[in-house]
Design a protein around this motif. Sequence first.
Motif, PDB file in Angstrom:
ATOM      1  N   UNK A  50      35.622  45.251  36.414  1.00 29.32           N
ATOM      2  CA  UNK A  50      33.743  44.710  36.638  1.00 29.32           C
ATOM      3  C   UNK A  50      33.255  45.534  37.700  1.00 29.32           C
ATOM      4  N   UNK A  87      28.519  42.721  35.141  1.00 25.54           N
ATOM      5  CA  UNK A  87      29.377  42.978  33.809  1.00 25.54           C
ATOM      6  C   UNK A  87      30.806  43.612  33.417  1.00 25.54           C
ATOM      7  N   UNK A  88      30.995  43.049  32.404  1.00 25.87           N
ATOM      8  CA  UNK A  88      32.517  43.015  32.088  1.00 25.87           C
ATOM      9  C   UNK A  88      32.993  43.882  31.327  1.00 25.87           C
ATOM     10  N   UNK A  89      33.602  45.697  31.583  1.00 29.53           N
ATOM     11  CA  UNK A  89      33.282  46.776  30.430  1.00 29.53           C
ATOM     12  C   UNK A  89      35.105  46.461  30.371  1.00 29.53           C
ATOM     13  N   UNK A  90      35.668  45.877  28.505  1.00 30.54           N
ATOM     14  CA  UNK A  90      37.154  46.089  28.598  1.00 30.54           C
ATOM     15  C   UNK A  90      37.017  46.919  28.224  1.00 30.54           C
ATOM     16  N   UNK A  91      38.638  47.434  27.773  1.00 35.82           N
ATOM     17  CA  UNK A  91      39.746  48.537  27.123  1.00 35.82           C
ATOM     18  C   UNK A  91      39.408  48.167  25.319  1.00 35.82           C
TER      19      UNK A  91
END
Lengths: 110, 112
Positions: free
Chosen positions: A93, A97-101
């Motif tokens: 993050x 914004x949060x970026x996911x696997x």
Amino acid sequence: GENVEQHPSTLSVQEGDSAVIKCTYSDSASNYFPWYKQELGKGPQLIIDIRSNVGEKKDQRIAVTLNKTAKHFSLHITETQPEDSAVYFCAASMDWKFYFGSGTKLNVKP
Amino acid sequence: DGGITQSPKYLFRKEGQNVTLSCEQNLNHDAMYWYRQDPGQGLRLIYYSQIVNDFQKGDIAEGYSVSREKKESFPLTVTSAQKNPTAFYLCASSISASGELFFGEGSRLTVL
């Protein structure tokens, strides 16, 4: 933007063994790294998180390590139990914004 | 109980119809998010909002629209322009730029 890669996609362990899930991220500006557990048909729930100023964090049977230089972080679950079976997601993050696997499906065999 | 409520849990839609998914939170969080989840894939960001009356596109905003008229509400409209809308939709909220992200229980949309 940020790119988060997660491995393995599936992991099967015997009850009582340890499980390790690894993630890498691309943007050094990311400063917060949560791990989520998602059970079938439900929303993800936070299980542990780590910030960029910390190298390791532990909470009972789960631990997370962060290597900022190499841009990777890992989830460690010890003494696994059948109720640990679920899909686990890592995230990175920055700036709201949060970026996911892509997720790891963990199966703990009794 | 504080949390995020998504409704409906299951929704069926005919092609060409717009549908709106509801998301309400009573956590007093400033930021709210919509994610899409497809089988075997991670969560992809559709839209997010840091404050009332303001929102930004995420990575897959095409075919979707949102509004943020109240702090506690962030509805998502899946328009007929979205080519492949069948998916699991998750709403989330956060108190700060790098605070914990809380998720709702999700809404499963199926296009018939």
